[in-house]
Scaffold this motif. Structure first.
Motif, mmCIF file in Angstrom:
data_model
loop_
_atom_site.group_PDB
_atom_site.id
_atom_site.type_symbol
_atom_site.label_atom_id
_atom_site.label_comp_id
_atom_site.label_asym_id
_atom_site.label_seq_id
_atom_site.Cartn_x
_atom_site.Cartn_y
_atom_site.Cartn_z
ATOM 1 N N LEU A 105 -22.561 -1.473 -13.693
ATOM 2 C CA LEU A 105 -23.966 -2.065 -14.010
ATOM 3 C C LEU A 105 -24.351 -1.096 -15.128
ATOM 4 O O LEU A 105 -25.262 -1.488 -16.229
ATOM 5 C CB LEU A 105 -24.871 -1.603 -12.925
ATOM 6 C CG LEU A 105 -24.802 -2.773 -11.771
ATOM 7 C CD1 LEU A 105 -25.752 -2.200 -10.649
ATOM 8 C CD2 LEU A 105 -25.123 -4.266 -12.145
ATOM 9 N N ALA A 106 -24.034 0.212 -15.057
ATOM 10 C CA ALA A 106 -24.155 1.086 -16.417
ATOM 11 C C ALA A 106 -23.492 0.595 -17.709
ATOM 12 O O ALA A 106 -23.654 1.485 -18.589
ATOM 13 C CB ALA A 106 -23.999 2.539 -15.909
ATOM 14 N N GLY A 107 -22.365 0.063 -17.687
ATOM 15 C CA GLY A 107 -21.502 -0.555 -18.600
ATOM 16 C C GLY A 107 -20.424 0.486 -18.895
ATOM 17 O O GLY A 107 -19.987 0.730 -20.278
ATOM 18 N N LEU A 108 -20.064 1.322 -18.003
ATOM 19 C CA LEU A 108 -19.307 2.625 -18.261
ATOM 20 C C LEU A 108 -17.606 1.778 -18.245
ATOM 21 O O LEU A 108 -17.668 0.673 -17.641
ATOM 22 C CB LEU A 108 -18.803 3.426 -16.932
ATOM 23 C CG LEU A 108 -20.287 4.224 -16.899
ATOM 24 C CD1 LEU A 108 -20.241 5.316 -15.829
ATOM 25 C CD2 LEU A 108 -20.789 4.635 -18.180
ATOM 26 N N ASP A 109 -16.690 2.232 -18.855
ATOM 27 C CA ASP A 109 -15.494 1.718 -18.908
ATOM 28 C C ASP A 109 -14.450 2.300 -18.003
ATOM 29 O O ASP A 109 -13.452 1.774 -17.617
ATOM 30 C CB ASP A 109 -14.763 1.886 -20.451
ATOM 31 C CG ASP A 109 -15.574 1.083 -21.439
ATOM 32 O OD1 ASP A 109 -15.832 -0.202 -20.935
ATOM 33 O OD2 ASP A 109 -15.789 1.627 -22.647
ATOM 34 N N GLU A 110 -14.652 3.720 -17.520
ATOM 35 C CA GLU A 110 -13.738 4.404 -16.578
ATOM 36 C C GLU A 110 -14.602 5.202 -15.715
ATOM 37 O O GLU A 110 -15.654 5.661 -16.250
ATOM 38 C CB GLU A 110 -12.556 4.996 -17.416
ATOM 39 C CG GLU A 110 -13.196 5.973 -18.609
ATOM 40 C CD GLU A 110 -12.211 6.474 -19.522
ATOM 41 O OE1 GLU A 110 -11.158 5.921 -19.412
ATOM 42 O OE2 GLU A 110 -12.606 7.537 -20.085
ATOM 43 N N VAL A 111 -14.089 5.696 -14.579
ATOM 44 C CA VAL A 111 -14.600 6.693 -13.638
ATOM 45 C C VAL A 111 -13.530 7.657 -13.231
ATOM 46 O O VAL A 111 -12.295 7.303 -13.362
ATOM 47 C CB VAL A 111 -15.340 5.839 -12.464
ATOM 48 C CG1 VAL A 111 -16.417 5.010 -12.782
ATOM 49 C CG2 VAL A 111 -13.997 4.983 -11.887
ATOM 50 N N PRO A 112 -14.004 8.821 -13.019
ATOM 51 C CA PRO A 112 -13.026 9.901 -12.364
ATOM 52 C C PRO A 112 -12.543 9.563 -10.784
ATOM 53 O O PRO A 112 -13.525 8.889 -10.128
ATOM 54 C CB PRO A 112 -13.717 11.135 -12.285
ATOM 55 C CG PRO A 112 -15.417 10.666 -12.351
ATOM 56 C CD PRO A 112 -15.197 9.398 -13.109
ATOM 57 N N VAL A 113 -11.566 9.413 -10.564
ATOM 58 C CA VAL A 113 -10.682 9.266 -9.253
ATOM 59 C C VAL A 113 -9.892 10.237 -8.709
ATOM 60 O O VAL A 113 -9.287 11.020 -9.550
ATOM 61 C CB VAL A 113 -10.177 7.913 -9.347
ATOM 62 C CG1 VAL A 113 -11.066 6.763 -9.822
ATOM 63 C CG2 VAL A 113 -8.871 7.583 -9.961
ATOM 64 N N LEU A 114 -9.679 10.111 -7.396
ATOM 65 C CA LEU A 114 -8.890 11.018 -6.836
ATOM 66 C C LEU A 114 -7.690 10.046 -6.593
ATOM 67 O O LEU A 114 -8.090 9.051 -5.560
ATOM 68 C CB LEU A 114 -9.099 11.744 -5.520
ATOM 69 C CG LEU A 114 -10.142 12.960 -5.913
ATOM 70 C CD1 LEU A 114 -10.681 13.580 -4.799
ATOM 71 C CD2 LEU A 114 -9.268 14.240 -6.577
ATOM 72 N N ILE A 115 -6.306 10.019 -6.632
ATOM 73 C CA ILE A 115 -5.351 9.067 -6.320
ATOM 74 C C ILE A 115 -4.681 9.813 -5.262
ATOM 75 O O ILE A 115 -4.079 10.679 -5.356
ATOM 76 C CB ILE A 115 -4.618 9.007 -7.515
ATOM 77 C CG1 ILE A 115 -5.202 8.131 -8.646
ATOM 78 C CG2 ILE A 115 -3.348 7.744 -7.227
ATOM 79 C CD1 ILE A 115 -4.286 7.764 -9.823
ATOM 80 N N ARG A 116 -4.535 9.061 -3.925
ATOM 81 C CA ARG A 116 -3.719 9.538 -2.896
ATOM 82 C C ARG A 116 -3.068 8.556 -2.298
ATOM 83 O O ARG A 116 -3.123 7.395 -2.288
ATOM 84 C CB ARG A 116 -4.785 10.238 -2.042
ATOM 85 C CG ARG A 116 -5.706 11.281 -2.329
ATOM 86 C CD ARG A 116 -5.104 12.426 -2.425
ATOM 87 N NE ARG A 116 -5.852 13.644 -2.902
ATOM 88 C CZ ARG A 116 -5.982 14.144 -3.974
ATOM 89 N NH1 ARG A 116 -5.264 13.676 -5.160
ATOM 90 N NH2 ARG A 116 -6.891 15.104 -4.338
ATOM 91 N N GLU A 117 -1.826 8.975 -1.921
ATOM 92 C CA GLU A 117 -0.654 8.041 -1.210
ATOM 93 C C GLU A 117 -1.212 7.938 -0.003
ATOM 94 O O GLU A 117 -1.031 8.771 0.822
ATOM 95 C CB GLU A 117 0.554 8.601 -1.532
ATOM 96 C CG GLU A 117 1.150 8.716 -3.126
ATOM 97 C CD GLU A 117 1.423 7.222 -3.441
ATOM 98 O OE1 GLU A 117 1.643 6.223 -2.518
ATOM 99 O OE2 GLU A 117 1.717 6.756 -4.827
ATOM 100 N N LEU A 118 -1.846 6.681 0.551
ATOM 101 C CA LEU A 118 -2.076 6.670 1.810
ATOM 102 C C LEU A 118 -1.806 5.476 2.313
ATOM 103 O O LEU A 118 -1.800 4.294 1.778
ATOM 104 C CB LEU A 118 -3.953 6.753 1.876
ATOM 105 C CG LEU A 118 -4.560 7.956 1.268
ATOM 106 C CD1 LEU A 118 -6.086 7.727 1.266
ATOM 107 C CD2 LEU A 118 -4.285 9.278 2.215
ATOM 108 N N SER A 119 -1.523 5.448 3.495
ATOM 109 C CA SER A 119 -1.351 4.227 4.349
ATOM 110 C C SER A 119 -2.872 3.329 4.456
ATOM 111 O O SER A 119 -3.704 3.938 4.447
ATOM 112 C CB SER A 119 -0.760 4.472 5.580
ATOM 113 O OG SER A 119 -1.587 4.974 6.524
ATOM 114 N N ALA A 120 -2.721 2.073 4.951
ATOM 115 C CA ALA A 120 -3.923 1.441 5.337
ATOM 116 C C ALA A 120 -4.660 2.150 6.399
ATOM 117 O O ALA A 120 -5.751 2.058 6.144
ATOM 118 C CB ALA A 120 -3.503 -0.101 5.593
ATOM 119 N N ALA A 121 -3.897 2.637 7.492
ATOM 120 C CA ALA A 121 -4.462 3.300 8.498
ATOM 121 C C ALA A 121 -4.982 4.543 8.177
ATOM 122 O O ALA A 121 -6.430 4.931 8.267
ATOM 123 C CB ALA A 121 -3.428 3.750 9.625
#
Length: 315
Positions: A105-121
């Motif tokens: 909604l704010a019109g941003l193109d990207e956001v900071p994220v923490l990428i983690r190798e996780l199973s669905a559980a």
């Protein structure tokens, strides 16, 4: 090192969930220091992120999202989302979907994220714990999240978990180890113990869809929803509208429901009387003329009901 409130001295029964909860607390909300060796925040385009299809929290208040969007335009996204990698360069949101929506909604193109190798559980447990820490979580979704954790604890489906909880509530001495697991889990989650959850929480999942939706979108208080659900279903829509438009108190809602009861009793009275009196023995005691008339009326009623139930276009 900061003590993990999901850790218990010794081995927690159902250790797989114990380790998941420990990791979830480390990963959710930056409550604990980052795990050694795990990467810090990095920027990803909004288009690379997709919502979690298993996320039970489906309602996001638009006014609140707009307010957050205005804040993000000025300050940016300060708290990173958590995501897990999927195929084709896409990432599934583990938590932070509200920030993702507001960033759009704010019109941003990207956001900071923490990428983690996780199973669905793992993602499911982490999402549940992170959401349960939020004060604005409605009762319906809160119950759904807690039930997921119980199901994960025992390695069963949520529907099965409901039956296990009810059985343990009725016969706690039958499975003392499972009771101990539940007590530890709910102590760490806070706010209520598992017995109270069974008695006062699980009924939320039996709310009619119309009422459950009003609880989920934040327009109807859960305690009023429970009252409203006790009324005949054909009156739910009218009563819900009255509660929302008139801001009825609990006492006023009880009065509205009570006004329906005399009429319902009057409608049911003749049928109840006939049902009590109708029996082969009672018919045999009637004089011949009255018995023949009663039998004729019964046959006509049976035929009428049969025709009505089988007639098309009645629904």
């Amino acid at each position: 090192m900061t003590k993990n409130r999901f850790q218990k001295p010794g081995q927690l029964p159902g250790g797989s969930l114990g380790s998941l909860l420990s990791r979830s607390l480390q990963l959710s909300g930056a409550i604990l220091p980052a795990v050694l060796g795990e990467a810090g925040p990095q920027l990803l385009p909004l288009s690379a992120l997709i919502a979690n299809p298993r996320q039970p929290r489906r309602f996001f208040d638009q006014a609140s999202l707009q307010q957050l969007a205005q804040s993000l335009k000025v300050q940016g996204v300060l708290q990173p989302l958590m995501v897990r990698p999927l195929d084709a360069g896409h990432y599934e949101i583990v938590y932070g979907e509200r920030r993702w929506r507001a960033a759009q909604l704010a019109g941003l193109d990207e956001v900071p994220v923490l990428i983690r190798e996780l199973s669905a559980a793992e993602a499911e447990v982490i999402s549940a714990v992170e959401n349960l820490q939020r004060e604005d979580l409605n009762r319906y979704d809160e119950v759904t999240y807690k039930l997921r954790l119980v199901a994960q604890l025992f390695g069963i489906a949520p529907d099965e978990a409901i039956q296990v909880l009810k059985r343990l509530r009725a016969q706690p001495d039958s499975q003392p180890e499972q009771v101990a697991q539940l007590e530890h889990l709910f102590t760490q989650l806070g706010r209520e113990q598992w017995r109270s959850f069974v008695t006062n929480g699980l009924p939320a999942l039996r709310l009619p869809p119309l009422i459950a939706q009003a609880v989920q979108d934040g327009t109807l208080d859960y305690s009023k929803a429970v009252l409203l659900a006790r009324a005949p279903q054909r009156h739910h829509k009218t009563l819900l509208r009255r509660v929302l438009t008139r801001s009825l108190t609990h006492a006023e809602l009880r009065e509205e429901i009570a006004r329906l009861e005399p009429a319902l009793s009057e409608q049911a009275a003749p049928l109840s009387t006939v049902k009590r009196q109708l029996s082969a023995r009672r018919l045999s005691q009637l004089p011949a003329e009255r018995r023949q008339r009663a039998e004729k009326l019964i046959s006509e009623l049976a035929a009428l009901l049969s025709d009505e139930l089988g007639a098309p276009g009645l629904e």
